[in-house]
Design a protein around this motif. Structure first.
Motif, PDB file in Angstrom:
ATOM      1  N   GLN A 154      31.007  41.139  36.192  1.00 39.10           N
ATOM      2  CA  GLN A 154      30.871  40.638  34.819  1.00 39.10           C
ATOM      3  C   GLN A 154      31.111  39.142  34.900  1.00 39.10           C
ATOM      4  OE1 GLN A 154      33.398  42.618  31.993  1.00 39.10           O
ATOM      5  NE2 GLN A 154      32.545  44.626  32.430  1.00 39.10           N
ATOM      6  N   ALA A 155      30.223  38.367  34.323  1.00 34.71           N
ATOM      7  CA  ALA A 155      30.304  36.911  34.390  1.00 34.71           C
ATOM      8  C   ALA A 155      30.420  36.448  35.847  1.00 34.71           C
ATOM      9  CB  ALA A 155      31.464  36.390  33.552  1.00 34.71           C
ATOM     10  N   GLY A 156      29.706  37.166  36.767  1.00 34.81           N
ATOM     11  CA  GLY A 156      29.643  36.765  38.163  1.00 34.81           C
ATOM     12  C   GLY A 156      30.798  37.215  39.043  1.00 34.81           C
ATOM     13  N   SER A 157      31.733  38.020  38.514  1.00 39.39           N
ATOM     14  CA  SER A 157      32.881  38.441  39.325  1.00 39.39           C
ATOM     15  C   SER A 157      33.212  39.918  39.098  1.00 39.39           C
ATOM     16  CB  SER A 157      34.102  37.588  38.960  1.00 39.39           C
ATOM     17  OG  SER A 157      35.210  37.973  39.737  1.00 39.39           O
ATOM     18  N   LYS A 158      33.667  40.565  40.179  1.00 40.12           N
ATOM     19  CA  LYS A 158      34.127  41.951  40.085  1.00 40.12           C
ATOM     20  C   LYS A 158      35.642  42.035  39.986  1.00 40.12           C
ATOM     21  CE  LYS A 158      32.258  45.216  42.523  1.00 40.12           C
ATOM     22  NZ  LYS A 158      31.762  46.023  43.649  1.00 40.12           N
ATOM     23  N   GLU A 159      36.329  40.885  40.029  1.00 34.96           N
ATOM     24  CA  GLU A 159      37.793  40.875  39.956  1.00 34.96           C
ATOM     25  C   GLU A 159      38.237  39.867  38.907  1.00 34.96           C
ATOM     26  OE1 GLU A 159      39.719  40.505  43.737  1.00 34.96           O
ATOM     27  OE2 GLU A 159      38.340  41.912  44.690  1.00 34.96           O
ATOM     28  N   TYR A 160      39.281  40.233  38.187  1.00 32.24           N
ATOM     29  CA  TYR A 160      39.805  39.368  37.143  1.00 32.24           C
ATOM     30  C   TYR A 160      41.324  39.488  37.149  1.00 32.24           C
ATOM     31  CZ  TYR A 160      40.137  37.049  32.620  1.00 32.24           C
ATOM     32  OH  TYR A 160      40.431  36.174  31.610  1.00 32.24           O
ATOM     33  N   THR A 161      42.022  38.367  37.072  1.00 35.47           N
ATOM     34  CA  THR A 161      43.480  38.354  37.055  1.00 35.47           C
ATOM     35  C   THR A 161      43.957  37.677  35.781  1.00 35.47           C
ATOM     36  OG1 THR A 161      43.588  38.265  39.459  1.00 35.47           O
ATOM     37  CG2 THR A 161      45.554  37.574  38.271  1.00 35.47           C
TER      38      THR A 161
END
Length: 188
Positions: A154-161
């Motif tokens: 999502q929005a270019g990333s599979k990881e979010y912190t």
């Protein structure tokens, strides 16, 4: 210099023979990954039944030892079945806490015999890098920093912190950004 944190673990090999189980005491560095088992509907139902049965047996034992039951995991890794009971305690879990839970729980498991095949039995601290699966896990960790792994970018990333700001019906809010249940692979 920094402090090295460890998960406290007590591990026991349970073979379906007349020989007594072997007991191993060791510590495992935090961050060890868990590989979920997923081999068809019947296997998932059997695994879920083992987890529910073990959780029901473990909860009173864990509470008598002054801890709380964080989670139960029954997975196949590298050709072996692992039954893992994760415990938590205010101020942290020691190897002595794991051993205090492991011995009586092992006896209960021998009596109830909820698992037909041999397995490796571990009692472990939930650890600092604990997986959040249940609503009560998310509730306990509100305001804390979490890592969200997604199935698809999502929005270019599979990881979010970010800070866990909410949890509702499986949807996770991190820094007030909503991640739908269907998109979330894991939250730690």
């Amino acid at each position: 210099s920094g402090t090295i944190c460890y998960n406290a673990i007590v591990s026991m090999v349970v073979r379906k023979t007349a020989a007594p189980a072997s007991l191993f005491l060791f510590e495992e560095p935090l961050g060890a990954g868990h590989v979920p088992a997923d081999k068809g509907r019947r296997r998932r139902l059997a695994v879920a039944k083992v987890i529910d049965t073990v959780a029901a047996l473990a909860a009173p034992v864990v509470e008598r030892c002054g801890c709380t039951l964080w989670d139960v995991e029954y997975v196949r890794e590298a050709g072996e079945w692992y039954l893992r009971v994760y415990i938590d305690k205010e101020g942290g879990v020691s190897i002595d806490d794991c051993e205090a839970v492991s011995r009586p729980l092992s006896d209960l498991l021998d009596e109830a015999d909820p698992i037909p095949e041999g397995y490796i039995f571990e009692v472990s601290s939930a650890g600092l890098d604990r997986v959040l699966r249940k609503p009560e896990h998310f509730e306990k960790c509100l305001g804390q920093q979490v890592d969200v792994k997604l199935y698809r970018p999502q929005a270019g990333s599979k990881e979010y912190t970010g800070a866990l700001t909410g949890y509702q019906d499986g949807d996770v809010l991190v820094d007030d950004r909503r991640f739908e249940k269907k998109d979330v692979a894991q939250v730690r």
